[in-house]
Design a protein around this motif. Structure first.
Motif, PDB file in Angstrom:
ATOM      1  N   GLN A 141       0.616  24.648  22.432  1.00  0.00           N
ATOM      2  CA  GLN A 141       1.037  24.136  21.134  1.00  0.00           C
ATOM      3  C   GLN A 141       1.850  25.199  20.418  1.00  0.00           C
ATOM      4  O   GLN A 141       1.643  26.397  20.631  1.00  0.00           O
ATOM      5  CB  GLN A 141      -0.175  23.754  20.284  1.00  0.00           C
ATOM      6  CG  GLN A 141      -0.961  22.604  20.858  1.00  0.00           C
ATOM      7  CD  GLN A 141      -2.204  22.279  20.037  1.00  0.00           C
ATOM      8  OE1 GLN A 141      -2.547  22.971  19.105  1.00  0.00           O
ATOM      9  NE2 GLN A 141      -2.881  21.202  20.416  1.00  0.00           N
ATOM     10  N   ALA A 142       2.746  24.762  19.572  1.00  0.00           N
ATOM     11  CA  ALA A 142       3.555  25.691  18.779  1.00  0.00           C
ATOM     12  C   ALA A 142       2.641  26.502  17.859  1.00  0.00           C
ATOM     13  O   ALA A 142       1.463  26.173  17.665  1.00  0.00           O
ATOM     14  CB  ALA A 142       4.584  24.911  17.958  1.00  0.00           C
ATOM     15  N   ILE A 143       3.168  27.552  17.304  1.00  0.00           N
ATOM     16  CA  ILE A 143       2.418  28.424  16.397  1.00  0.00           C
ATOM     17  C   ILE A 143       1.843  27.603  15.249  1.00  0.00           C
ATOM     18  O   ILE A 143       2.547  26.812  14.627  1.00  0.00           O
ATOM     19  CB  ILE A 143       3.326  29.546  15.850  1.00  0.00           C
ATOM     20  CG1 ILE A 143       3.828  30.420  16.996  1.00  0.00           C
ATOM     21  CG2 ILE A 143       2.582  30.378  14.804  1.00  0.00           C
ATOM     22  CD1 ILE A 143       4.928  31.391  16.594  1.00  0.00           C
ATOM     23  N   LYS A 144       0.546  27.795  15.015  1.00  0.00           N
ATOM     24  CA  LYS A 144      -0.135  27.103  13.916  1.00  0.00           C
ATOM     25  C   LYS A 144      -0.698  28.140  12.950  1.00  0.00           C
ATOM     26  O   LYS A 144      -1.145  29.201  13.369  1.00  0.00           O
ATOM     27  CB  LYS A 144      -1.297  26.257  14.444  1.00  0.00           C
ATOM     28  CG  LYS A 144      -0.879  25.112  15.335  1.00  0.00           C
ATOM     29  CD  LYS A 144      -2.084  24.381  15.843  1.00  0.00           C
ATOM     30  CE  LYS A 144      -2.245  23.133  14.990  1.00  0.00           C
ATOM     31  NZ  LYS A 144      -3.300  22.246  15.487  1.00  0.00           N
ATOM     32  N   ASN A 145      -0.667  27.804  11.684  1.00  0.00           N
ATOM     33  CA  ASN A 145      -1.321  28.636  10.674  1.00  0.00           C
ATOM     34  C   ASN A 145      -2.763  28.198  10.547  1.00  0.00           C
ATOM     35  O   ASN A 145      -3.047  27.019  10.346  1.00  0.00           O
ATOM     36  CB  ASN A 145      -0.607  28.509   9.321  1.00  0.00           C
ATOM     37  CG  ASN A 145       0.744  29.177   9.335  1.00  0.00           C
ATOM     38  OD1 ASN A 145       0.886  30.305   9.793  1.00  0.00           O
ATOM     39  ND2 ASN A 145       1.748  28.483   8.848  1.00  0.00           N
ATOM     40  N   GLU A 146      -3.670  29.140  10.715  1.00  0.00           N
ATOM     41  CA  GLU A 146      -5.097  28.903  10.571  1.00  0.00           C
ATOM     42  C   GLU A 146      -5.618  29.836   9.478  1.00  0.00           C
ATOM     43  O   GLU A 146      -4.926  30.783   9.102  1.00  0.00           O
ATOM     44  CB  GLU A 146      -5.824  29.187  11.901  1.00  0.00           C
ATOM     45  CG  GLU A 146      -5.385  28.302  13.063  1.00  0.00           C
ATOM     46  CD  GLU A 146      -5.898  26.868  12.975  1.00  0.00           C
ATOM     47  OE1 GLU A 146      -6.541  26.500  11.983  1.00  0.00           O
ATOM     48  OE2 GLU A 146      -5.646  26.113  13.941  1.00  0.00           O
ATOM     49  N   PRO A 147      -6.808  29.594   8.965  1.00  0.00           N
ATOM     50  CA  PRO A 147      -7.334  30.445   7.896  1.00  0.00           C
ATOM     51  C   PRO A 147      -7.418  31.934   8.271  1.00  0.00           C
ATOM     52  O   PRO A 147      -7.341  32.790   7.412  1.00  0.00           O
ATOM     53  CB  PRO A 147      -8.733  29.876   7.638  1.00  0.00           C
ATOM     54  CG  PRO A 147      -8.657  28.461   8.100  1.00  0.00           C
ATOM     55  CD  PRO A 147      -7.690  28.459   9.248  1.00  0.00           C
ATOM     56  N   TRP A 148      -7.582  32.241   9.552  1.00  0.00           N
ATOM     57  CA  TRP A 148      -7.736  33.629  10.011  1.00  0.00           C
ATOM     58  C   TRP A 148      -6.426  34.266  10.461  1.00  0.00           C
ATOM     59  O   TRP A 148      -6.375  35.449  10.750  1.00  0.00           O
ATOM     60  CB  TRP A 148      -8.768  33.706  11.132  1.00  0.00           C
ATOM     61  CG  TRP A 148      -8.395  32.827  12.297  1.00  0.00           C
ATOM     62  CD1 TRP A 148      -7.607  33.165  13.359  1.00  0.00           C
ATOM     63  CD2 TRP A 148      -8.779  31.473  12.503  1.00  0.00           C
ATOM     64  NE1 TRP A 148      -7.474  32.084  14.209  1.00  0.00           N
ATOM     65  CE2 TRP A 148      -8.191  31.031  13.707  1.00  0.00           C
ATOM     66  CE3 TRP A 148      -9.564  30.579  11.783  1.00  0.00           C
ATOM     67  CZ2 TRP A 148      -8.366  29.751  14.213  1.00  0.00           C
ATOM     68  CZ3 TRP A 148      -9.734  29.307  12.294  1.00  0.00           C
ATOM     69  CH2 TRP A 148      -9.145  28.905  13.492  1.00  0.00           C
ATOM     70  N   GLY A 149      -5.346  33.479  10.565  1.00  0.00           N
ATOM     71  CA  GLY A 149      -4.062  34.013  11.010  1.00  0.00           C
ATOM     72  C   GLY A 149      -3.216  32.941  11.666  1.00  0.00           C
ATOM     73  O   GLY A 149      -3.387  31.747  11.413  1.00  0.00           O
TER      74      GLY A 149
END
Length: 115
Positions: free
Chosen positions: A87-95
């Motif tokens: 999957q493409a880069i995802k923004n998550e709460p940790w980074g």
């Protein structure tokens, strides 16, 4: 107890294909014997074993921490057919994270942690 490292043993459905996958991802390979290889990238190491159990492989997850998620993502894109599912880069709460599935179904969380 004082520990200095922890290493996972990753299964392979197709041992040769998994070796190619991890080398294309940027790991260097050291053969241990006909059934086991040690892969290294920076300070990170793991064993690739020539064994497969579907339930285990498809539920195995690892997190690889990187300093540059964009460079890691480009490395994955450059793998071509070896990186069949990601999957493409995802923004998550940790980074920021790229989810990449290995040849045996193992899931890598390639992560750049928040500063």
């Amino acid at each position: 107890m004082h520990s200095t490292d922890i290493r996972v043993f990753i299964p392979s459905k197709d041992f040769a294909q998994s070796q190619q996958f991890y080398q294309a991802l940027g790991f260097s390979k050291e053969s241990v014997n006909d059934e086991l290889c040690l892969f290294t990238c920076g300070e990170c190491t793991f064993f690739l074993q020539n064994t497969y159990q579907q339930d285990f492989a498809e539920n195995l997850m690892m997190q690889l921490i990187v300093t540059d998620i964009n460079a890691a993502y480009q490395q994955i894109v450059n793998m071509g057919d070896l990186a069949r599912k990601y999957q493409a880069i995802k923004n998550e709460p940790w980074g920021k994270v790229v989810y990449l599935w290995g040849p045996a179904g193992e899931l890598w969380h390639i992560t750049q942690l928040l500063a």
